[in-house]
Design an enzyme around this catalytic site. Structure first.
Site, PDB file in Angstrom:
ATOM      1  N   ASP A 147      57.644 -13.122  33.539  1.00  0.00           N
ATOM      2  CA  ASP A 147      56.340 -12.214  33.249  1.00  0.00           C
ATOM      3  C   ASP A 147      56.805 -11.398  32.716  1.00  0.00           C
ATOM      4  O   ASP A 147      57.065 -10.385  33.744  1.00  0.00           O
ATOM      5  CB  ASP A 147      55.285 -12.581  34.274  1.00  0.00           C
ATOM      6  CG  ASP A 147      53.763 -12.150  33.834  1.00  0.00           C
ATOM      7  OD1 ASP A 147      54.258 -12.232  32.726  1.00  0.00           O
ATOM      8  OD2 ASP A 147      53.086 -12.639  34.473  1.00  0.00           O
ATOM      9  N   GLY A 186      53.493 -15.697  24.525  1.00  0.00           N
ATOM     10  CA  GLY A 186      53.075 -16.136  22.977  1.00  0.00           C
ATOM     11  C   GLY A 186      54.065 -14.410  21.486  1.00  0.00           C
ATOM     12  O   GLY A 186      53.681 -15.332  20.608  1.00  0.00           O
ATOM     13  N   ASP A 207      46.056 -14.988  29.289  1.00  0.00           N
ATOM     14  CA  ASP A 207      45.855 -15.904  29.911  1.00  0.00           C
ATOM     15  C   ASP A 207      44.801 -16.788  29.856  1.00  0.00           C
ATOM     16  O   ASP A 207      44.018 -16.243  29.014  1.00  0.00           O
ATOM     17  CB  ASP A 207      45.984 -15.061  31.733  1.00  0.00           C
ATOM     18  CG  ASP A 207      46.370 -13.940  32.463  1.00  0.00           C
ATOM     19  OD1 ASP A 207      47.965 -14.215  31.008  1.00  0.00           O
ATOM     20  OD2 ASP A 207      46.692 -13.635  33.297  1.00  0.00           O
TER      21      ASP A 207
HETATM   22  C1  GLA Z   1      50.326 -12.403  34.528  1.00  0.00           C
HETATM   23  C2  GLA Z   1      50.167 -13.760  33.609  1.00  0.00           C
HETATM   24  C3  GLA Z   1      49.548 -14.268  34.772  1.00  0.00           C
HETATM   25  C4  GLA Z   1      49.749 -14.407  35.778  1.00  0.00           C
HETATM   26  C5  GLA Z   1      49.521 -13.043  36.462  1.00  0.00           C
HETATM   27  C6  GLA Z   1      50.267 -12.355  37.917  1.00  0.00           C
HETATM   28  O1  GLA Z   1      48.848 -12.238  33.406  1.00  0.00           O
HETATM   29  O2  GLA Z   1      49.798 -14.423  32.024  1.00  0.00           O
HETATM   30  O3  GLA Z   1      49.807 -16.397  34.324  1.00  0.00           O
HETATM   31  O4  GLA Z   1      51.240 -14.880  36.887  1.00  0.00           O
HETATM   32  O5  GLA Z   1      50.572 -12.325  35.695  1.00  0.00           O
HETATM   33  O6  GLA Z   1      50.201 -10.934  37.828  1.00  0.00           O
END
Ligand code: GLA
Length: 387
Positions: A147, A186, A207
């Site tokens: 991430d 993305g 998200d």
């Molecule tokens: C980001 C990701 C989420 C999740 C959080 C965790 O926002 O997009 O899917 O993994 O981090 O902190």
């Protein structure tokens, strides 16, 4: 220095990047499983992961195809003097946890960031990529979600492909089969290079949230046109499921689940499986809809028709079948007629409704269905045998 190297790598890389290079042999159909984030956020521990694994089995989800039990953010502790990452006190023994999940016939996933910190401010893998990949493999991890988060502090967006390739290479080097899930919302048209850096899936959006507007934004508005980038081993990921979360109605949950199946999206459940009611369980284990998602051809669906609140998507399936989803995004129920010619079909077909599990008979010209508010009718269309 690292940043300079990465910068040069990304320039060279960009020159001959092409999609469809992922060759770890994994995720030939979109990954299915569960992740801790949507239900628990940072409030996650060893017991919750074990309980989720238990529930995947007892609910019938494992038998319906769900395989990965993924620990998202907030498992991390500190690094030791050698730079080795350790789990925090809520995860006393990662290897034992992985063994527990594996003993149930499931696989286990973990989460990190190319940056120094994850989105929740936990320790990331920056400058420890190879070491962390080796640790994850030694623990028995089968899936890594990586991430971007605070990688923005140390890399430019242009350096994303190289930053992701670094971990992709490190995972490959471990010799363990680890599904590689890219999460950078993305950016930088990741669908054009995600597979090239070793990704088996890549998030295509920000998200998801457990409400209807978010599902429309993430699942409908932002996915159109990306179908050509997905296929066996490398998938677009419109984020984890919110089925069973928030205030979604039963029809909205069906619409959400159907759309993810039409998109050949990873089906990573995000609800609290220990408190799942039969209605949600039935949606998540609808094998006929799951079969659309998991179709072996791996051809993502595309929009074939849209007018007002009616949105129709189709997906070519194995054996010359076609998946068709007729969505009603409006505020009143409506009757919708689909012309088979709009789907490129000129023969007589057999039509099956995948939510009522009924055969609707044959047709050679059009199909009319009643679609509920914020709902969907999902069909499998097969060419009728010649009489
Ligand atoms: C980001 C990701 C989420 C999740 C959080 C965790 O926002 O997009 O899917 O993994 O981090 O902190």
């Amino acid at each position: 220095m690292k940043s300079l190297t990465i910068g040069l790598l990304s320039v060279i890389f960009g020159a001959f990047a092409s999609a469809h290079a992922q060759n770890n042999g994994l995720a030939r159909t979109p990954p299915m499983g569960w992740s801790s984030w949507n239900a628990f956020g940072c409030d996650v521990d060893d017991l919750k992961i074990r309980q989720a694994a238990d529930a995947i089995v007892s609910s019938g989800m494992r038998d319906a195809g769900y395989e990965y039990v993924n620990i998202d953010d907030c498992w991390q502790g500190a690094r030791d003097a050698k730079g080795e990452i350790h789990s925090n006190a809520r995860f006393p023994d990662m290897k034992a946890l992985a063994d527990y999940v594996h003993a149930k016939g499931l696989k286990i996933g973990i989460y990190s960031s190319p940056g120094p910190k994850t989105c929740a401010g936990q320790e990331g893998s920056f400058r420890h990529e190879w070491q962390d990949a080796a640790t994850f493999a030694a623990w028995g991890m089968d899936y890594l979600k990586y991430d971007w988060c605070y990688a923005r502090l140390v890399y430019s967006n242009r350096e994303m492909p190289a930053a992701y390739k670094l971990m992709g290479d490190a995972l490959a080097k471990t010799g363990r089969k680890i599904v590689y899930s890219l999460c950078q919302y993305g950016r930088e048209d990741v669908w054009k290079w995600g597979a090239q850096v070793g990704g088996n899936l890549w998030r295509t959006t920000g998200d998801i949230l457990p409400n209807y507007q978010s599902i429309l934004a993430v699942g409908f508005a932002q996915q159109a046109g990306l179908d050509r980038y997905a296929g066996p081993g490398h998938w677009n990921d419109p984020d984890m499921l919110e089925v069973g979360n928030g205030q979604l109605t039963e029809d909205e949950d069906r619409l959400h689940f159907t759309m993810w199946a039409m998109l050949a999206a990873p089906l990573i459940a995000g609800n609290n499986l220990t408190r799942m009611n039969p209605r949600i369980q039935a949606i998540l284990t609808n094998r006929e809809v799951i079969a659309i998602d998991q179709d072996p051809l791996g051809i993502e669906g595309h929009r074939v028709w849209q007018q007002g609140p009616v949105d129709i998507w189709a997906r070519p399936l194995a054996n010359h079948n076609t998946g068709v989803a007729i969505f009603n995004l409006g505020e009143s129920a409506r009757s919708v007629t689909v012309e088979l010619s709009e789907l490129g079909i000129s023969q007589e077909v057999l039509v099956r409704n995948l939510w009522t599990h009924q055969n609707l008979g044959t047709s050679h010209d059009e199909i009319t269905v009643e679609v509920p508010v914020h709902g969907v009718v999902a069909l499998r269309i097969a060419v009728a045998p010649r009489r």
